[in-house]
Write a protein that holds these residues in place. Structure first.
Motif, PDB file in Angstrom:
ATOM      1  N   ALA A   1      31.398 -38.910   7.803  1.00 47.23           N
ATOM      2  CA  ALA A   1      32.073 -39.084   8.811  1.00 47.23           C
ATOM      3  C   ALA A   1      31.225 -39.743  10.345  1.00 47.23           C
ATOM      4  CB  ALA A   1      32.885 -37.730   9.548  1.00 47.23           C
ATOM      5  N   PRO A   2      30.079 -39.329  10.210  1.00 44.58           N
ATOM      6  CA  PRO A   2      29.242 -39.968  11.450  1.00 44.58           C
ATOM      7  C   PRO A   2      29.137 -41.292  11.270  1.00 44.58           C
ATOM      8  CG  PRO A   2      28.374 -37.962  10.512  1.00 44.58           C
ATOM      9  CD  PRO A   2      29.145 -38.213   9.691  1.00 44.58           C
ATOM     10  N   GLN A   3      29.248 -41.875  10.031  1.00 39.51           N
ATOM     11  CA  GLN A   3      28.806 -43.204   9.914  1.00 39.51           C
ATOM     12  C   GLN A   3      30.014 -44.141   9.880  1.00 39.51           C
ATOM     13  OE1 GLN A   3      26.779 -41.049   7.378  1.00 39.51           O
ATOM     14  NE2 GLN A   3      25.519 -41.385   9.040  1.00 39.51           N
TER      15      GLN A   3
ATOM     16  N   LEU B   1      36.139 -35.995  12.864  1.00 40.32           N
ATOM     17  CA  LEU B   1      36.431 -35.632  11.712  1.00 40.32           C
ATOM     18  C   LEU B   1      38.024 -35.892  11.276  1.00 40.32           C
ATOM     19  CD1 LEU B   1      35.090 -34.799   8.876  1.00 40.32           C
ATOM     20  CD2 LEU B   1      35.376 -32.728   9.543  1.00 40.32           C
ATOM     21  N   ARG B   2      38.758 -35.416  12.203  1.00 43.08           N
ATOM     22  CA  ARG B   2      40.095 -35.386  12.062  1.00 43.08           C
ATOM     23  C   ARG B   2      40.519 -36.942  12.156  1.00 43.08           C
ATOM     24  NH1 ARG B   2      44.266 -31.943  11.612  1.00 43.08           N
ATOM     25  NH2 ARG B   2      45.848 -33.122  11.426  1.00 43.08           N
ATOM     26  N   ARG B   3      40.103 -37.662  12.814  1.00 44.01           N
ATOM     27  CA  ARG B   3      40.438 -39.032  12.917  1.00 44.01           C
ATOM     28  C   ARG B   3      40.001 -39.729  11.922  1.00 44.01           C
ATOM     29  NH1 ARG B   3      37.345 -41.596  17.504  1.00 44.01           N
ATOM     30  NH2 ARG B   3      38.494 -43.451  17.236  1.00 44.01           N
TER      31      ARG B   3
ATOM     32  N   MET C   1      23.886 -37.475  -2.011  1.00 46.23           N
ATOM     33  CA  MET C   1      24.865 -37.884  -2.832  1.00 46.23           C
ATOM     34  C   MET C   1      26.413 -37.354  -2.073  1.00 46.23           C
ATOM     35  SD  MET C   1      26.423 -36.480  -6.541  1.00 46.23           S
ATOM     36  CE  MET C   1      28.151 -36.182  -6.961  1.00 46.23           C
ATOM     37  N   VAL C   2      27.153 -38.730  -1.807  1.00 43.79           N
ATOM     38  CA  VAL C   2      28.287 -38.168  -0.997  1.00 43.79           C
ATOM     39  C   VAL C   2      29.310 -38.464  -1.647  1.00 43.79           C
ATOM     40  CG1 VAL C   2      27.056 -38.849   1.013  1.00 43.79           C
ATOM     41  CG2 VAL C   2      28.168 -40.912   0.069  1.00 43.79           C
TER      42      VAL C   2
ATOM     43  N   LEU D   1      31.830 -48.337   6.064  1.00 44.83           N
ATOM     44  CA  LEU D   1      30.580 -47.628   5.733  1.00 44.83           C
ATOM     45  C   LEU D   1      29.560 -48.593   4.991  1.00 44.83           C
ATOM     46  CD1 LEU D   1      31.414 -44.385   3.844  1.00 44.83           C
ATOM     47  CD2 LEU D   1      30.998 -44.731   6.302  1.00 44.83           C
ATOM     48  N   THR D   2      28.399 -48.451   5.622  1.00 47.06           N
ATOM     49  CA  THR D   2      27.231 -49.226   5.165  1.00 47.06           C
ATOM     50  C   THR D   2      26.338 -48.315   4.797  1.00 47.06           C
ATOM     51  OG1 THR D   2      26.287 -49.489   7.428  1.00 47.06           O
ATOM     52  CG2 THR D   2      27.702 -51.209   6.992  1.00 47.06           C
ATOM     53  N   GLY D   3      25.422 -48.933   4.032  1.00 49.88           N
ATOM     54  CA  GLY D   3      24.252 -48.077   3.482  1.00 49.88           C
ATOM     55  C   GLY D   3      24.536 -47.208   2.216  1.00 49.88           C
ATOM     56  N   THR D   4      25.718 -47.260   1.917  1.00 48.43           N
ATOM     57  CA  THR D   4      26.138 -46.542   0.560  1.00 48.43           C
ATOM     58  C   THR D   4      25.926 -47.277  -0.555  1.00 48.43           C
ATOM     59  OG1 THR D   4      28.265 -47.052   0.454  1.00 48.43           O
ATOM     60  CG2 THR D   4      27.622 -45.092   1.698  1.00 48.43           C
TER      61      THR D   4
END
Lengths: 326, 752
Positions: free
Chosen positions: B648-650, B493-495, B627-628, B605-608
């Motif tokens: 973050a995970p994506q 997350l920091r990265r 919703m992000v 990011l994909t899928g947004t």
């Protein structure tokens, strides 16, 4: 043949360079026309021995392309009317460079410095329990030592067993990391911290710290001194001296303040010490087998020192004039 | 806490200057917050000239760099007899010359000057006025001039009292520490026994009703005293550290408090009804007229010293006016008690009153200290009132006392192993003995009798600290730890945060940090003790705070990245990392959208998906059902908020090379008139979908013409991976797009 081509190139490019736009058409006929020398030479290329053919052909085509380009350039000078109104001294259009906050820059600088020494970055929550923020760090309730940390408390839910608070330092990350990892441990933990105090030029209720922790077998004060000195030199410059003097923190024993000789003064920079055996034990680490040191520095303080900032409140002011300076 | 240099010097008889003493304390004992010199030569010190260069704007002046002990000052000087390496008198900022001039920070012909180098004449001494007075170079820079020129002044050292060392608050402890550093033998002032001959039979009864709040109460009666002014030495010692002399009895009590750290109170014995003292909690409705002239209401949490008629004093904080010692007093009861620090601290806070007594009690004093202090104060009062008669018995009310000391065994080798230095065992024992940590050596073992007042000493590490600070931290060498090489890690997350910040800075945005508090909403975490009524909760969203920021200009791009908090079922609220950016410039909404898309692309990011929501001036960024993010228009400004914890995970951390295109692109521009309700996003999507050859679509012009409605123009780029495209290909795709937009959106090609 090759020499002839080279000679032709030298003559032609000199003449084009010296010519005026009006000569463009004459020169084009002379050098590129159907009856031009170049055209004839190119036409003779197939007669060459096959070993030479490719290289000479390439040279010839290159000369033809280059002369074509230069002649076009010459003619186009004529095509455009002279731009007498062009003023080369006109100021540039303002370009905006984005900037990272000075505290981000300071944090990043320290992270880079410590990563170079093999330190990992660890983090913890900003809302902590009394246990992590105080008790496990050897700061029991009602102890006078706790007065040093004026605390923002979270309004408890009815029937809550534990009290939550806004962490007053990044030291809880020490405990959390020790509980999850075995030595050797080598971490820094940057983060936001809080003190319940009125704000003025030197105090902010919200500020930023960077914690450091190194634990292994046989870690000594000599190691602490060496790492701190290295950090000071990396941060403030090779020539900056540091020294330790006695102090008190409940979570380290012995405890020290670090002073640095900076711009003609000894300045207090940060606190540090050997991790208290009780704190090691609270982190699940055998104090008979391992020892370590910890340090904590105020990122605001470092940034103020580095840039000569005289009011800590500027950091959270959102003033763009201030942020533009970094 | 303030200490007199002269008093310490008279006890220890050292040769140190005030500055040298201050350095010694700073490096071995505790922090010196200030050294204040009183007397003629206050703020005059010895300085060493480190450098001299000509003044850029004045031929007759020079710029000097002068070491004044611990710091280097830049001083402008007009004399010609100076040279590098000389030691000279320096008047620091605040110094007062004999002619009355006060030295201030100045700018002389454009150059700053932080003091003045002095000639003999300027110092008011006979001698040469033409040049700077030169001093003995053996004198350390920073040494007060009073040591060279003689002065009956004093220097006051203000020391930080460490939380684990309440005993530092006394001259006795401080002197013991200084003597240990100097390796000098030293005896504290005598406290030899009371003269028995003048004992009196008078009695005092003491009853302690709350032994937890008052673990020990000692007292003694002294009769036949003569109250009057104290001798000069006593008054001076008190005033030097800011205490006001009152009379010989009160001054004696205060002096012994300074000496031992133990607060002492004297009651006028004749004002104590029935000669009976009760230590109890105050009763509802009781008040006390205090020594400072203020009458304070008391409550049941307040511990008081009372007689049968009511409170005489607030225990450990302040005495009462009527029972105080005055000129008419002929007999006193001297109280030397130990009070629970928590009780005193709470009382002091409730009353908003900090006194010299409460300030000491609330640090936690030793239960054995009253014995020493009582004997010392009796001895002093006897000296001051030679005819006084001391009560035969010492009153001493306490529960079972702990052992006066406990034995601690530590290994000398373990200490050296912690410190990273070899200190001989004998030297360790010597240091400890000098600190009254009575030590015997048996091989590697140190057996230490730790007195009860050193509750801070618990184990080997504490002993190591005692030894090291006296021995000197500067003696420890610098040794790099040798840990196995390992790749440093960072939380993902920091990265992500770092990448977001850097991307936005590259896009011309300024990063701001703001306070994390607001007035809260439904799920907000509430503070129990907010600093202000507009900072009562932790922010659940950064948007509003950033939107409200007064930027002081109209054209800007800013962002904040930070933690937002929401109530959760556990003691820990949910903490998420949020990004909010705010754009204020022409076409802010489109700029914000462009920045958002660039950022999302940079994060891989994909899928947004952007989704329009009825009633909101903007778009939502969704990923699946979640919703992000949210893009919003606010008048001429726009914001974009992104839940970094959610995405973050994506985030994609690796890049993969795609072969560069082999065939050229074909470009065409298409402009349409479109009905108002048609969304540009739908047009673009359909142009993309019209033919597989479509390689890029870009809106480059949009406007509204008065008669024909909205117009939108696109660059459309075609490309094939297998061949060079022809004019026929272009015309075909153009036709398909034209027909599709006409059919689906009633969009007409502008040129037709």
């Amino acid at each position: 043949m090759e020499d002839k081509l080279k000679q032709l190139w030298l003559t032609a490019q000199a003449e084009i360079a010296a010519a005026s736009p009006a000569d463009g058409e004459t020169l084009r006929t002379k050098y590129l026309g159907r009856k031009s020398e170049l055209n004839q030479l190119l036409g003779d290329i197939p007669k060459l021995p096959s070993a030479e053919r490719a290289a000479v052909g390439e040279l010839g085509n290159h000369i033809k392309a280059e002369l074509t380009r230069r002649l076009e350039e010459l003619v186009s000078r004529q095509a455009k009317p002279a731009d007498d109104l062009f003023d080369p001294t006109i100021p540039g259009l303002t370009q905006r460079l984005g900037r990272l906050h000075p505290l981000t820059q300071t944090t990043d600088q320290l992270i880079e410095l410590f990563q170079g020494l093999g330190f990992s970055v660890a983090e913890g929550p900003e809302v902590e329990t009394e246990d992590y923020n105080f008790n496990l760090l050897n700061i029991p309730a009602n102890h006078p030592a706790r007065d040093a940390w004026d605390t923002f408390w979270i309004k408890p839910d009815k029937g809550a067993k534990e009290r939550a608070l806004l962490r007053t330092h990044t030291s809880p990350v020490q405990i959390r990391y020790m509980q999850d990892h075995r030595p050797p441990i080598r971490i820094i933990a940057p983060g936001r911290t809080f003190r319940y105090e009125a704000e003025n030029a030197t105090h902010s209720a919200v500020f930023y710290q960077l914690e450091g922790l190194l634990i292994d077998r046989g870690i000594t004060v000599a190691h602490l001194k060496a790492v701190i000195d290295l950090m000071v030199k990396g941060l403030l410059g090779e020539g900056v001296k540091s020294r330790l003097r006695p102090s008190f923190f409940p979570f380290t024993e012995p405890s020290f303040e670090v002073d640095v000789w900076f711009k003609g003064h000894w300045l207090e920079l940060m606190g540090c010490g050997m991790v208290h055996p009780t704190v090691l034990a609270n982190g699940g680490i055998d104090a008979n087998e391992f020892s370590g040191f910890a340090f904590g520095l105020g990122l605001d303080r470092i940034a103020m020192l580095k840039y000569g900032i005289d009011d800590i409140r500027l950091f959270l002011s959102g003033k763009l004039d201030f942020l533009e300076e970094f | 806490m303030k200490f007199s240099y002269q008093l310490l010097k008279s006890w220890l008889n050292f040769k140190l200057s005030p500055q040298e003493l201050s350095d010694l304390i700073y490096l071995h004992i505790t922090e010196v917050e200030s050294v204040e010199t009183h007397g003629k030569w206050a703020n005059f010190v010895v300085g060493e000239i480190l450098a001299i260069k000509p003044h850029p704007n004045a031929d007759k002046l020079s710029l000097t760099q002068v070491d004044v002990g611990g710091r280097v000052l830049g001083i402008v000087c007009g004399a010609h007899n100076i040279a590098v390496g000389q030691h000279v008198p320096v008047a620091l900022v605040g110094a007062k010359l004999p002619d009355g001039t006060i030295i201030r920070e100045a700018v002389i012909r454009g150059e700053p000057s932080d003091g003045m180098l002095c000639s003999s004449a300027e110092l008011g001494l006979t001698g040469d006025a033409s040049g700077i007075r030169l001093l003995d170079t053996k004198r350390q820079p920073g040494t007060s001039l009073s040591e060279l020129l003689g002065d009956d002044g004093d220097s006051i050292l203000d020391l930080k009292i460490l939380a684990n060392r309440p005993d530092y608050i006394s001259y006795r402890s401080l002197a013991r520490e200084i003597a240990a550093v100097l390796r000098q033998d030293w005896q504290p002032p005598a406290i030899a026994g009371v003269r028995g001959a003048s004992a009196t039979e008078a009695e005092l009864r003491v009853e302690v009703k709350d032994p937890v709040a008052c673990p020990r109460y000692m007292a003694r009666i002294i009769q036949n005293i003569q109250v009057g002014p104290s001798p000069e030495w006593l008054q001076q010692t008190l005033t030097a550290v800011g205490l006001r002399p009152i009379n010989n009895i009160v001054d004696a009590a205060n002096y012994v408090m300074l000496e031992t750290g133990q607060p002492i109170h004297a009651f006028d014995l004749n004002k104590v009804k029935d000669r009976s003292i009760i230590v109890r909690s105050a009763k509802v409705g009781e008040t006390l007229a205090c020594l400072d002239g203020v009458t304070r209401p008391l409550d049941v949490q307040t511990l008081v010293i009372a007689d049968s008629s009511g409170p005489l004093a607030i225990a450990g904080v302040i005495g009462g006016e009527t029972s105080g010692v005055g000129e008419s007093t002929t007999a006193v009861a001297v109280e030397v008690a130990n009070f629970d620090f928590v009780s005193i601290r709470n009382t002091s806070r409730r009353l908003g009153l900090r006194t010299d007594a409460s300030n000491r009690f609330e640090r936690g004093l030793d239960v054995f200290l009253p014995e020493l202090a009582l004997r010392r104060v009796i001895k002093l009062i006897q000296q001051l009132c030679p005819d006084s008669q001391v009560g035969k018995d010492t009153i001493d009310v306490h529960q079972k006392l702990p052992p006066a000391s406990r034995l601690l065994e530590v290994s000398a080798e373990a200490i050296n192993r912690l410190l990273g230095i070899i200190i001989p065992t004998g030297e360790m024992a010597d240091i400890l003995n000098r600190l009254d940590l009575s030590t015997t050596v048996n091989g590697d073992r140190l057996s230490i009798a730790v007195p009860h007042d050193r509750s801070d000493i618990d184990g080997m590490a504490d002993i190591a600290e005692e030894i090291l600070r006296i021995y000197g931290t500067d003696q420890v060498p610098l040794v790099m730890p040798a840990l196995p090489l390992a790749l440093p890690t960072q939380p993902d997350l920091r990265r992500v945060l770092t990448r977001v910040r850097e991307t936005l800075a590259r896009l011309g945005l300024f990063e701001v940090y703001l306070h994390p508090f607001d007035v809260g909403g439904e799920s907000a975490v509430e503070l129990d003790n907010p600093l202000s009524s507009v900072a009562t909760h932790l922010k659940t969203d950064l948007t509003e705070g950033l939107r409200q920021l007064e930027a002081g200009r109209s054209d800007f791009r800013i962002f904040e990245v930070g933690t937002v908090f929401a109530k959760a079922k556990t003691v820990f609220p949910e903490e998420r990392q949020q990004l909010v950016l705010r754009i204020s410039e022409p076409d802010a909404y489109r700029v914000a959208r462009g920045i958002a898309d660039t950022l999302l692309g940079e994060l891989g990011l994909t899928g947004t998906d952007w989704r329009e929501v009825a009633g909101v001036d903007g778009l939502r960024l969704v990923r699946g059902q979640e919703m992000v993010g949210e893009l919003r228009r606010w008048g001429s400004e726009a914001t974009f908020a992104l839940d970094l914890s959610a995405i973050a995970p994506q985030v994609r951390w690796t890049r993969e090379y795609r072969p560069l295109p082999k065939y050229p692109v074909v470009k065409m521009d298409m402009a349409f008139f479109i009905p108002d309700r048609v969304r540009i996003a739908d047009l673009i999507k359909d142009i993309w979908a019209a033919d597989p050859l479509v390689d890029a679509v870009e809106l480059f012009d949009i406007f509204r013409s008065p008669d024909r409605g909205r117009s939108a123009a696109f660059h459309v780029q075609l490309r094939s991976n297998v061949r060079t495209l022809t004019k026929e290909d272009r015309d075909k795709v153009n036709e398909v797009i034209k027909n599709m937009l006409l059919e689906r959106h009633k969009a007409r090609l502008r040129d037709e």
